[in-house]
Scaffold this motif. Structure first.
Motif, short mmCIF file in Angstrom:
data_model
loop_
_atom_site.label_atom_id
_atom_site.label_comp_id
_atom_site.label_asym_id
_atom_site.label_seq_id
_atom_site.Cartn_x
_atom_site.Cartn_y
_atom_site.Cartn_z
N LEU B 132 58.31 58.46 36.93
CA LEU B 132 57.49 59.52 36.33
C LEU B 132 58.17 60.88 36.54
O LEU B 132 58.40 61.63 35.60
N PHE B 133 58.53 61.14 37.81
CA PHE B 133 59.15 62.44 38.11
C PHE B 133 60.55 62.53 37.54
O PHE B 133 60.95 63.56 37.01
N ALA B 134 61.29 61.42 37.63
CA ALA B 134 62.66 61.44 37.11
C ALA B 134 62.67 61.76 35.62
O ALA B 134 63.43 62.62 35.16
N VAL B 135 61.78 61.09 34.87
CA VAL B 135 61.76 61.30 33.42
C VAL B 135 61.27 62.72 33.11
O VAL B 135 61.81 63.39 32.21
N GLN B 136 60.27 63.20 33.87
CA GLN B 136 59.81 64.58 33.66
C GLN B 136 60.97 65.56 33.82
O GLN B 136 61.15 66.48 33.04
#
Lengths: 273, 335
Positions: B132-136
Motif C-alpha cells: 500500500l505504502f510502496a505503491v502510494q
C-alpha cells in the motif's frame, strides 16, 4: 502371514543434533490395526510424520509393498494411499458435508466453461459413504461439518479417506477429545476399516481403546521401539503399565538407556515374535 | 450452497444478516428521509458509490474467505487512475494503451502481493500494508517527476469513454454500475456454482488440509490477489476516464469501505465462510448509509456513527446466524 503393505526398516530421524528416532522397524499389514503406544515425546508423532510424508527419514527406508519409497510431500503420501486423520478430523467446520467430502475432487455436471458443482451427487455419495460406516444420524449432506459431533467428524474423515482409495489409515489420537459414546463410534469405524482390508495405525493413550481394536502393539520409549507384541501376548495390566510409565516401563527404560550407553547409542534389538 | 426455502433455511445462509441489514437501513432512511433516495436521482447516487466499491469489495471478500486480506487496493485505485491519465493524457498516447498498462500494473502488483504471501510466512495484512505504502510512494513520486503536478487531466472520447467512464440511462448512472453487475454475476458463478469456489472456502477453513486434498492453494492465493488489485486498478482507470482527470491522493477510503461491505455482507474475518450475494448486499447497505444521509435532515457528520453501529450490529447478527447454521440438524425422520 500376509506381506506387509508398509514397513519402516532401521529408520533413524534426527533434527539437527537431536536424535529423535533410533532404528525403528515397524510392519503394517492389510486388515490389521497397529497400536502405537508411548508417552508424550516418545516419538509417535515423528513416526506418523515420516509415514505421512511430512518428514523424510535421516537414514533407513520406508517400504511400500516391499519396494522402497520416498514421500516428497503429504500429498505424495496420500497419492500412495496413505491417509492421515488428525484429532479433529481435518475437515472444514463451515463447509457442508458434501462439499468438504469432495474438496479438491468436486463432481461437476454441465459442459465446457459452464461446468457446475454437482451438489446433489456430492451430498448423496458423501452421506452414503458415512452411513456405510454406521453413522446413521447423518442424513443431510447440506449440514455444516462444524455442527457434527467429534465422533461424526472423525467418521466423516475416515469414510472420506476410504472412499478415495486409502490403503493405510493413520489415526492420530482419534478418541482423545471424545466422550465414551463418541469414542465407541470411532472404534467401531476403525474395526469397519480393518474389515475392509485397510492397514490402520492407531495412536492412543487409552488402553481400553487400544485393546478394543488393536491386533498388534508397538511401544515407543525415547525414540526406540521398546516392545512389539501381538494381541493376547500381554495382559491389560502389563500394557497399562507400559503406557503409563509404571514399574515395567521404568525397568525397560533403564535397560534401554544402559544398552544404548554401551552400544554407541543403538537401541537393543526387539525380539521378533 | 444451502438451498432451503424455509425461513430457518434462509436465515442460515451467509447473506441472511446482510439482507436484514439492508432492509433495516432502507426502513431507517424511508422513515427519516422519505422515499427520495429510491427515486432515479437518489438511486443513482448510491448505486454509483456501490458499483465502484462493489467491484473492489467482492475480490477483497473472496480473499477474506480464503483467509487473506488485501489493503493495497487503497493505493491501486489512484495508481490505475494516474497510469491511465499519464499515458493517455500527459503523453497523449492511445487510451487503449493507457487502459492496458493500468490493468497490467494491477496484475503485476497482485502477483507481487500473492507471491510474497505464499513465499514468506508474513501475514497478508502486513505484506499488503507494505505494498500500500510502496505503491502510494510510486504514484506520488513518478507523477510529480513526470508531470510536475499532483493532478493530471485527460480527455477521452469514443468507445473507450462509452464503455468505461460515461453516464448512462438519462445521464446520472455511471457505466461502472453495469460492470459491477456483470462482475457480480461472474463471481457468483465462479464461487457458488463452479468447483473452484469450493477451493476458496476450503483454503479459508484449513489451508494445510486444503493443500493436502490437492488444491493448488498457492496458485489460487496469487489469483485472488491479482483479482483484487486489478479490480482496484480498473476502478481507478474508469474513474479517470469518467472525470477526465486523476489525482495522486484518494482511494484510501476504499480500504475500510470494502472491508466494512464485506463484513456486513456476512464474510467471516478469519475465513471459510461468506457469499458473493452477501457482499453485494453489504455493499449496497454501505452505499445507502453513505449517501442516504443527504436525503435526511441529519447532519452529514453523523454518517460514520451510523456506519459504525451498522457494522457492529451486522457482525453480531452474522455471528448468531452462523451459530444457527452450525447447530442445524434436520429433525429425525423429517426428509
Amino acid at each position: 502371514m500376509t506381506a506387509p503393505i508398509l514397513s519402516l526398516r532401521n529408520v533413524n530421524k534426527s533434527f539437527g543434533p537431536i536424535d529423535v528416532l533410533h532404528d525403528i522397524n515397524i510392519d503394517l499389514r492389510a486388515g490389521e490395526v497397529l497400536c502405537l503406544l508411548g508417552d508424550n515425546g516418545a516419538g509417535k508423532s515423528t513416526v506418523i510424520r515420516l509415514l505421512s510424508g511430512v518428514h523424510k527419514p535421516s537414514s533407513g527406508e520406508i517400504l511400500m509393498d516391499g519396494k522402497p519409497v520416498t514421500f516428497a510431500s503429504p500429498r505424495d503420501a496420500s497419492e500412495h494411499g496413505i491417509a492421515t486423520v488428525h484429532q479433529f478430523g481435518g475437515t472444514f467446520p463451515l463447509m457442508s458435508i458434501g462439499r468438504s467430502f469432495f474438496v479438491g475432487v468436486e463432481p461437476t455436471k454441465g459442459w465446457g466453461p459452464f461446468k457446475v458443482y454437482d451438489r446433489k451427487k456430492a451430498n448423496a455419495i458423501a452421506v452414503k459413504a458415512v452411513r456405510e460406516f454406521g453413522i446413521t444420524r447423518i442424513e443431510d449432506g447440506d449440514r455444516l461439518v462444524g455442527g457434527l459431533s467429534g465422533g461424526e467428524r472423525q467418521s466423516l474423515a475416515i469414510a472420506r479417506a476410504v472412499h478415495f482409495g486409502a490403503r493405510v489409515l493413520i489415526l492420530d489420537e482419534p478418541t482423545a477429545a471424545l466422550g465414551v459414546k463418541q469414542a465407541t463410534h470411532v472404534l467401531r469405524i476403525v474395526n469397519e476399516a480393518k474389515r475392509r482390508g485397510l492397514a490402520v495405525i492407531f495412536i492412543t493413550h487409552q488402553v481400553m481403546h487400544a485393546m478394543a481394536v488393536g491386533d498388534h502393539f508397538a511401544v515407543l520409549i525415547r525414540g526406540a521401539v521398546a516392545a512389539d507384541f501381538k494381541k493376547g501376548e500381554k495382559t491389560r495390566e502389563e500394557i497399562t503399565d507400559l503406557m503409563a510409565g509404571g514399574a515395567s516401563m521404568a525397568s525397560l527404560e533403564a535397560e534401554i538407556e544402559g544398552y544404548m550407553a554401551s552400544h554407541d547409542g543403538h537401541p537393543p534389538p526387539v525380539a521378533a515374535h | 450452497m444451502i438451498r432451503n426455502s424455509s425461513v430457518g433455511g434462509l436465515l442460515r445462509r451467509p447473506e441472511a444478516g446482510a439482507f436484514l441489514g439492508l432492509v433495516a437501513v432502507l426502513l431507517f432512511f424511508a422513515v427519516f428521509g422519505g422515499l427520495t433516495f429510491l427515486k432515479p436521482a437518489g438511486m443513482s447516487s448510491w448505486l454509483n458509490v456501490a458499483a465502484n466499491l462493489g467491484i473492489i469489495a467482492i475480490p477483497v471478500g473472496l480473499l477474506m474467505i480464503a483467509g487473506e486480506l488485501d489493503i493495497s487496493v487503497g493505493a491501486m485505485v489512484p495508481f490505475g487512475a494516474m497510469t491511465t491519465a499519464v499515458i493517455s493524457g500527459h503523453y497523449g498516447l492511445p487510451i487503449w494503451l493507457g487502459i492496458a498498462v493500468a490493468l497490467g500494473f494491477g496484475v503485476l502488483v497482485g502477483l507481487i502481493n500473492g507471491y510474497m504471501v505464499i513465499r514468506t510466512a508474513v501475514p497478508s495484512l502486513i505484506v499488503t500494508l507494505g505494498s500500500l505504502f510502496a505503491v502510494q510512494g510510486i504514484v506520488l513520486g513518478l507523477t510529480v517527476l513526470i508531470t510536475k503536478s499532483t493532478s493530471v487531466a485527460l480527455t477521452v472520447e469514443g468507445p473507450a469513454k462509452a464503455v468505461f467512464g460515461d453516464f448512462i440511462l438519462g445521464g446520472q448512472l455511471q457505466t461502472s454500475v453495469g460492470w459491477w453487475l456483470a462482475f457480480t454475476a461472474c463471481y457468483i458463478f465462479f464461487v457458488h456454482f463452479s468447483r473452484y469456489g469450493n477451493w476458496i472456502f476450503a483454503m479459508g477453513g484449513d489451508k494445510v488440509s486444503a493443500r493436502n486434498a490437492g488444491i493448488p492453494t498457492d496458485r489460487m492465493t496469487i489469483l485472488l490477489f491479482v483479482l483484487s488489485s486489478t479490480s482496484a486498478s480498473f476502478v481507478g482507470m474508469s474513474q479517470a476516464i469518467l472525470y477526465n482527470s486523476a489525482q495522486v491522493a484518494g482511494g484510501q477510503s476504499f480500504i475500510f469501505n470494502a472491508i466494512i461491505s464485506v463484513v456486513v455482507g456476512g464474510v467471516l474475518l478469519t475465513g471459510g465462510f461468506g457469499s458473493v450475494v452477501g457482499i453485494f448486499f453489504g455493499t449496497i447497505t454501505f452505499a445507502i448509509v453513505n449517501q442516504g444521509i443527504y436525503y435526511t435532515d441529519f447532519d452529514r457528520n453523523w454518517s460514520s456513527l451510523i456506519i459504525g453501529v451498522l457494522l457492529l450490529g451486522a457482525v453480531l447478527m452474522n455471528n448468531t446466524f452462523r451459530k444457527m447454521a452450525l447447530s442445524y440438524a434436520p429433525k429425525k425422520g423429517a426428509k
